[in-house]
Motif scaffolding. Structure first.
Motif, PDB file in Angstrom:
ATOM      1  N   GLU A 267       0.829  -1.133  -0.053  1.00  0.00           N
ATOM      2  CA  GLU A 267      -0.004   0.090   0.001  1.00  0.00           C
ATOM      3  C   GLU A 267       1.026   1.243   0.080  1.00  0.00           C
ATOM      4  O   GLU A 267       1.755   1.479   0.974  1.00  0.00           O
ATOM      5  N   VAL A 268       0.665   2.148  -1.069  1.00  0.00           N
ATOM      6  CA  VAL A 268       1.412   3.276  -0.890  1.00  0.00           C
ATOM      7  C   VAL A 268       0.424   4.438  -0.704  1.00  0.00           C
ATOM      8  O   VAL A 268      -0.453   4.515  -1.342  1.00  0.00           O
ATOM      9  N   ALA A 269       0.614   5.294   0.273  1.00  0.00           N
ATOM     10  CA  ALA A 269      -0.292   6.239   0.939  1.00  0.00           C
ATOM     11  C   ALA A 269       0.595   7.809   0.691  1.00  0.00           C
ATOM     12  O   ALA A 269       1.558   7.874   1.268  1.00  0.00           O
ATOM     13  N   GLN A 270      -0.355   8.735   0.432  1.00  0.00           N
ATOM     14  CA  GLN A 270       0.164  10.114   0.137  1.00  0.00           C
ATOM     15  C   GLN A 270       0.106  10.528   1.764  1.00  0.00           C
ATOM     16  O   GLN A 270      -0.846  10.188   2.358  1.00  0.00           O
ATOM     17  N   GLY A 271       1.230  11.296   2.177  1.00  0.00           N
ATOM     18  CA  GLY A 271       1.330  11.687   3.464  1.00  0.00           C
ATOM     19  C   GLY A 271       0.779  13.115   3.801  1.00  0.00           C
ATOM     20  O   GLY A 271       0.144  13.580   2.936  1.00  0.00           O
ATOM     21  N   ASP A 272       0.584  13.269   5.131  1.00  0.00           N
ATOM     22  CA  ASP A 272       0.349  14.678   5.483  1.00  0.00           C
ATOM     23  C   ASP A 272       1.036  15.929   4.842  1.00  0.00           C
ATOM     24  O   ASP A 272       0.653  17.007   4.440  1.00  0.00           O
ATOM     25  N   GLY A 273       2.274  15.749   4.626  1.00  0.00           N
ATOM     26  CA  GLY A 273       3.142  16.544   4.034  1.00  0.00           C
ATOM     27  C   GLY A 273       2.670  17.069   2.468  1.00  0.00           C
ATOM     28  O   GLY A 273       2.891  18.197   2.254  1.00  0.00           O
ATOM     29  N   VAL A 274       2.407  16.162   1.713  1.00  0.00           N
ATOM     30  CA  VAL A 274       2.045  16.167   0.407  1.00  0.00           C
ATOM     31  C   VAL A 274       0.708  17.109   0.386  1.00  0.00           C
ATOM     32  O   VAL A 274       0.501  18.065  -0.225  1.00  0.00           O
ATOM     33  N   THR A 275      -0.186  16.549   1.163  1.00  0.00           N
ATOM     34  CA  THR A 275      -1.397  17.189   1.602  1.00  0.00           C
ATOM     35  C   THR A 275      -1.335  18.808   1.703  1.00  0.00           C
ATOM     36  O   THR A 275      -1.981  19.735   1.335  1.00  0.00           O
ATOM     37  N   MET A 276      -0.517  18.804   2.796  1.00  0.00           N
ATOM     38  CA  MET A 276      -0.365  20.306   3.340  1.00  0.00           C
ATOM     39  C   MET A 276       0.374  21.174   2.272  1.00  0.00           C
ATOM     40  O   MET A 276       0.171  22.455   2.143  1.00  0.00           O
ATOM     41  N   LEU A 277       1.198  20.714   1.615  1.00  0.00           N
ATOM     42  CA  LEU A 277       1.946  21.208   0.455  1.00  0.00           C
ATOM     43  C   LEU A 277       0.984  21.571  -0.689  1.00  0.00           C
ATOM     44  O   LEU A 277       1.071  22.766  -1.145  1.00  0.00           O
ATOM     45  N   ILE A 278      -0.049  20.890  -0.927  1.00  0.00           N
ATOM     46  CA  ILE A 278      -0.924  21.255  -1.849  1.00  0.00           C
ATOM     47  C   ILE A 278      -1.804  22.605  -1.520  1.00  0.00           C
ATOM     48  O   ILE A 278      -2.022  23.489  -2.109  1.00  0.00           O
ATOM     49  N   VAL A 279      -2.269  22.416  -0.152  1.00  0.00           N
ATOM     50  CA  VAL A 279      -3.015  23.310   0.490  1.00  0.00           C
ATOM     51  C   VAL A 279      -2.122  24.921   0.306  1.00  0.00           C
ATOM     52  O   VAL A 279      -2.603  25.808   0.227  1.00  0.00           O
ATOM     53  N   ALA A 280      -0.941  24.502   0.908  1.00  0.00           N
ATOM     54  CA  ALA A 280       0.095  25.721   0.896  1.00  0.00           C
ATOM     55  C   ALA A 280       0.056  26.513  -0.643  1.00  0.00           C
ATOM     56  O   ALA A 280       0.234  27.785  -0.551  1.00  0.00           O
ATOM     57  N   ALA A 281       0.339  25.668  -1.514  1.00  0.00           N
ATOM     58  CA  ALA A 281       0.386  26.029  -2.977  1.00  0.00           C
ATOM     59  C   ALA A 281      -0.862  26.911  -3.428  1.00  0.00           C
ATOM     60  O   ALA A 281      -0.919  28.053  -3.889  1.00  0.00           O
ATOM     61  N   GLY A 282      -1.974  26.356  -2.998  1.00  0.00           N
ATOM     62  CA  GLY A 282      -3.308  26.935  -3.222  1.00  0.00           C
ATOM     63  C   GLY A 282      -3.529  28.427  -2.547  1.00  0.00           C
ATOM     64  O   GLY A 282      -3.885  29.345  -3.165  1.00  0.00           O
ATOM     65  N   VAL A 283      -3.162  28.189  -1.252  1.00  0.00           N
ATOM     66  CA  VAL A 283      -3.202  29.637  -0.451  1.00  0.00           C
ATOM     67  C   VAL A 283      -2.274  30.464  -0.958  1.00  0.00           C
ATOM     68  O   VAL A 283      -2.597  31.931  -0.991  1.00  0.00           O
ATOM     69  N   ALA A 284      -1.027  30.126  -1.436  1.00  0.00           N
ATOM     70  CA  ALA A 284       0.096  30.949  -1.724  1.00  0.00           C
ATOM     71  C   ALA A 284      -0.457  31.636  -3.213  1.00  0.00           C
ATOM     72  O   ALA A 284      -0.416  32.849  -3.575  1.00  0.00           O
ATOM     73  N   VAL A 285      -1.255  30.990  -4.137  1.00  0.00           N
ATOM     74  CA  VAL A 285      -1.623  31.473  -5.280  1.00  0.00           C
ATOM     75  C   VAL A 285      -2.638  32.351  -5.153  1.00  0.00           C
ATOM     76  O   VAL A 285      -2.632  33.646  -5.740  1.00  0.00           O
ATOM     77  N   VAL A 286      -3.745  32.131  -4.188  1.00  0.00           N
ATOM     78  CA  VAL A 286      -4.650  33.267  -3.835  1.00  0.00           C
ATOM     79  C   VAL A 286      -4.150  34.309  -3.188  1.00  0.00           C
ATOM     80  O   VAL A 286      -4.272  35.404  -3.569  1.00  0.00           O
ATOM     81  N   ALA A 287      -3.187  34.150  -2.272  1.00  0.00           N
ATOM     82  CA  ALA A 287      -2.514  35.305  -1.609  1.00  0.00           C
ATOM     83  C   ALA A 287      -1.876  36.100  -2.531  1.00  0.00           C
ATOM     84  O   ALA A 287      -1.571  37.347  -2.423  1.00  0.00           O
ATOM     85  N   ALA A 288      -1.180  35.388  -3.359  1.00  0.00           N
ATOM     86  CA  ALA A 288      -0.281  36.311  -4.641  1.00  0.00           C
ATOM     87  C   ALA A 288      -1.171  37.077  -5.381  1.00  0.00           C
ATOM     88  O   ALA A 288      -0.581  38.292  -5.623  1.00  0.00           O
ATOM     89  N   VAL A 289      -2.084  36.578  -5.836  1.00  0.00           N
ATOM     90  CA  VAL A 289      -2.905  37.289  -6.553  1.00  0.00           C
ATOM     91  C   VAL A 289      -3.601  38.517  -5.829  1.00  0.00           C
ATOM     92  O   VAL A 289      -3.501  39.577  -6.344  1.00  0.00           O
ATOM     93  N   LEU A 290      -3.935  38.367  -4.537  1.00  0.00           N
ATOM     94  CA  LEU A 290      -4.273  39.348  -3.736  1.00  0.00           C
ATOM     95  C   LEU A 290      -3.564  40.476  -3.508  1.00  0.00           C
ATOM     96  O   LEU A 290      -3.776  41.686  -3.248  1.00  0.00           O
ATOM     97  N   HIS A 291      -1.904  39.858  -3.400  1.00  0.00           N
ATOM     98  CA  HIS A 291      -0.974  40.810  -3.048  1.00  0.00           C
ATOM     99  C   HIS A 291      -0.761  41.816  -4.238  1.00  0.00           C
ATOM    100  O   HIS A 291      -0.197  42.905  -3.920  1.00  0.00           O
ATOM    101  N   GLN A 292      -1.226  41.499  -5.274  1.00  0.00           N
ATOM    102  CA  GLN A 292      -0.705  42.480  -6.393  1.00  0.00           C
ATOM    103  C   GLN A 292      -1.894  43.388  -6.876  1.00  0.00           C
ATOM    104  O   GLN A 292      -1.611  44.446  -7.355  1.00  0.00           O
TER     105      GLN A 292
END
Length: 185
Positions: A118-143
């Motif tokens: 069994e290969v399972a995605q860990g919390d680190g990758v999930t949190m990185l995906i969330v961080a990337a989504g927040v970062a894109v929204v934050a960067a657009v709002l920052h402009q």
């Protein structure tokens, strides 16, 4: 502020487990667990060639660019572009981590082992995906350009200039210079 939060989430994600591989065979359970930096647990004793995702440095670099852009934007508004660059890099790191995990799962499935793997995605990758989504929204709002601060005067925004009666050359009565011919009686 949101740009700094996204950068912090991105760095934190690299220290959480990125993925796990679990094998159940002969009544025993063997487990492999890795972060973005190092192997945390290896019950296989290097029998399976597994390694950490090794995306810690790019994620840290993206977070650093985003944090610097957020801080420097107060003095140099053009530095806000750095938050877009950092968000793009963080999104690329998240995308690469997911693709690499899918490739690992496909490679292990191709081995066709006689036991359950069994290969399972860990919390680190999930949190990185969330961080990337927040970062894109934050960067657009920052402009967004800063709004001009308007001060209210006592007259409700109306400014009155008093002109000396003797000298009416500053503001003509019609709003533009008019040639007035002398009256002839």
């Amino acid at each position: 502020m949101l740009v700094v939060v996204a950068a912090g989430l991105g760095v934190t994600a690299t220290f959480l487990p990125a993925y796990t591989v679990q094998v159940a065979a002969n009544g025993r359970t063997l487990r492999f667990e890795a972060t973005f930096w190092a192997v945390e647990r290896d019950d296989f004793h290097e029998l399976l060639i597994l390694e950490p995702l090794e995306f810690g440095e790019p994620a840290l670099g993206a977070a650093l660019v985003m944090a610097l852009a957020a801080v420097l934007a107060f003095r140099v508004p053009a530095a806000r572009v750095g938050s877009l660059l950092g968000a793009g890099l963080l999104a690329g790191v998240a995308w690469s981590a997911v693709i690499r995990l899918q490739g690992l799962a496909d490679r292990l499935a191709d081995l066709e082992p006689p036991f359950t793997m069994e290969v399972a995605q860990g919390d680190g990758v999930t949190m990185l995906i969330v961080a990337a989504g927040v970062a894109v929204v934050a960067a657009v709002l920052h402009q967004e350009l800063p709004r001009a601060v308007q001060t209210e005067s006592a007259g409700g925004g109306v400014v009155i200039h008093q002109i000396d009666e003797a000298d009416d050359t500053d503001t003509p009565p019609y709003g533009y210079p008019v040639i007035v011919e002398p009256k002839s009686d």
